[in-house]
Write an enzyme that holds these catalytic residues in place. Structure first.
Site, mmCIF file in Angstrom:
data_model
loop_
_atom_site.group_PDB
_atom_site.id
_atom_site.type_symbol
_atom_site.label_atom_id
_atom_site.label_comp_id
_atom_site.label_asym_id
_atom_site.label_seq_id
_atom_site.Cartn_x
_atom_site.Cartn_y
_atom_site.Cartn_z
ATOM 1 N N TYR A 299 36.511 45.108 -9.908
ATOM 2 C CA TYR A 299 35.114 44.990 -9.499
ATOM 3 C C TYR A 299 34.244 45.436 -10.665
ATOM 4 O O TYR A 299 34.499 46.497 -11.251
ATOM 5 C CB TYR A 299 34.842 45.898 -8.286
ATOM 6 C CG TYR A 299 33.382 45.928 -7.910
ATOM 7 C CD1 TYR A 299 32.880 45.071 -6.942
ATOM 8 C CD2 TYR A 299 32.488 46.783 -8.564
ATOM 9 C CE1 TYR A 299 31.528 45.059 -6.626
ATOM 10 C CE2 TYR A 299 31.139 46.768 -8.257
ATOM 11 C CZ TYR A 299 30.670 45.913 -7.285
ATOM 12 O OH TYR A 299 29.337 45.893 -6.979
ATOM 13 N N GLU B 276 27.001 40.874 -10.366
ATOM 14 C CA GLU B 276 28.206 41.458 -9.797
ATOM 15 C C GLU B 276 29.339 40.444 -9.873
ATOM 16 O O GLU B 276 29.131 39.262 -9.576
ATOM 17 C CB GLU B 276 27.946 41.829 -8.330
ATOM 18 C CG GLU B 276 29.151 42.445 -7.638
ATOM 19 C CD GLU B 276 28.949 42.562 -6.135
ATOM 20 O OE1 GLU B 276 28.642 43.668 -5.664
ATOM 21 O OE2 GLU B 276 29.088 41.542 -5.444
#
Ligand code: GDP
Ligand code: MN
Length: 398
Positions: free
Chosen positions: A101, A185
């Protein structure tokens, strides 16, 4: 403005971040064709501006073009957290070894950006962040210095990412800066079995205030409303896809086109006021009276009757609104002009929800008289701000 995954993917690609080959499809047959071009086996991904698509059944592997068509038929029209799927992305499947992530977000409180990264990316990142926060590295990024190679290496090391991920961290920072994004993101950023680092999913929020210097955004980032798929008798249970972007986005666009400042919230009272300060305090007073604002619209100073009519039109188009509060303190804007605007709006807008109006200040008496004379059964006047908020809250929540 949030981008769809396929738009984020394009941005990433243009900044040299590796992404899977992919294309979009608005119809099951296009999905089949796309799968043929991509080599048969593909991933079919719902394009909606919300996360958790995987858990909602909006991301599926299809073994061949025929399966891609069937899968696309299932996903198109699907509702994911209130977002209807109008478009799918057909992507080359990736042989995932590790899921990471990474993101950069604006940390307003710190006056800096924050790099957030974890070696445990994928669909359960929220769970990881909640139960084992130590597995998620949070590193401030000085906006003036940005993410240099050293900084990227620091972030990668802190999160336990492989050193090869540092290059993506640098490039992702370039996306944030060059594209005027408030959030970028990638979840998951993957390492394939072959050792390649790929951005498998992307979320980007662009800063609307920078639109003036981002000519290439144009009108493009909001996908054009695709036509509803043609009726297909072989799939009688396909949910009917509704054309067009989610209502809140099209309303924001409509308001912008009319030069109005409209912000969507998630309550039930529509709010129109003049001037940011008054509108903000109106939100507080409505909340204090036990209701939640559904949206707000600042008609600004010197608002004309036309502006008022446009504003009401926008606010009433929000399906979440169950009552509207118009709170105007006449300064430059005279209350009689606002009242004229409301009367004019009532000519064109079919009012189905109660409207509570509080007019005070410049020409308040004249404005109130105009509304009294119109005597619309759904329009009520209350002379104080607190009283008007209480009444609107009561009407909205009854
Ligand atoms: P989200 O659930 O909305 O965040 O959608 P993602 O694009 O992140 O996809 C959800 C999950 O599907 C990912 O975390 C992966 O585990 C899986 N996934 C997506 N694309 C592929 C792929 O090409 N190959 C494999 N094996 N899994 C994939
Ligand atoms: Mn994801």
């Amino acid at each position: 403005m949030d981008l769809y995954e396929y738009q984020a993917r394009e941005l990433f690609k243009s900044h040299g971040i590796a992404v899977p080959d992919a294309t979009v499809a608005d119809h099951p047959r296009e999905a089949r064709r796309a799968a043929e071009l991509l080599g048969g086996r593909v991933v079919v991904k719902a394009q909606v501006k919300t996360g958790g698509r995987g858990k909602s059944g909006g991301v599926k592997l299809a073994a061949d073009p025929a399966a891609a068509e069937i899968t696309a038929r299932q996903i198109l029209g699907m509702d994911i957290k209130g977002h209807t799927v109008h478009r799918v992305m057909i992507a080359q499947p990736v042989d995932i070894q590790d899921e990471f992530y990474v993101s950069y977000v604006l940390d307003r409180a710190a006056g800096a950006f924050l790099a957030i990264a974890s070696a445990e990316g994928g669909m359960d990142i929220e769970g990881v962040a909640a139960t084992r926060p130590e597995a998620v590295a949070r590193i401030p990024v000085d906006p003036a210095e940005g993410v240099t190679e050293d900084k990227a290496a620091e972030i990668a090391a802190a999160a336990g990412l492989p050193p090869e991920a540092a290059d993506v961290l640098c490039r992702l920072w370039q996306v944030l800066v060059r594209e005027d994004a408030l959030l970028v993101e990638v979840n998951p950023l993957v390492r394939t079995a072959g050792g390649t680092i790929l951005a498998l999913d992307g979320k980007v929020t662009l800063d609307d205030n920078a639109a003036f210097r981002q000519a290439r955004w144009g009108e493009a980032p909001d996908a054009p409303a695709p036509a509803a798929p043609a009726p297909d008798t072989s799939a009688p249970d396909t949910p009917a896809a509704v054309a067009g972007p989610p209502p809140s986005e099209s309303l924001e666009a409509a308001a912008r086109a009319r030069g109005l400042n409209y912000v969507k919230l998630d309550g039930e009272v529509g709010i129109i006021g003049n001037g940011a300060g008054l509108v903000m305090s109106t939100l507080d007073v409505v909340a204090g009276r036990g209701a939640r604002p559904a949206n707000f619209l600042d008609i600004g100073g010197g608002a004309s009757a036309q502006v008022m009519a446009d504003g009401l039109d926008v606010i009433l188009s929000d399906p979440d609104v169950s009552a509207v509060l118009v709170n105007v303190f006449g300064g430059i804007t005279a209350c009689d002009a606002v009242a004229e605007g409301i009367v004019q709006a009532l000519e064109t807008v079919h009012l189905t929800k109660p409207l509570v109006v509080r007019l005070d200040g410049n020409n308040a008496a004249r404005g109130r008289a105009i509304l009294d004379a119109r005597a619309h059964p759904l329009v009520e006047q209350v002379t104080t701000m607190d009283g008007a908020a209480a009444r609107a809250a009561q009407l909205a929540t009854r």
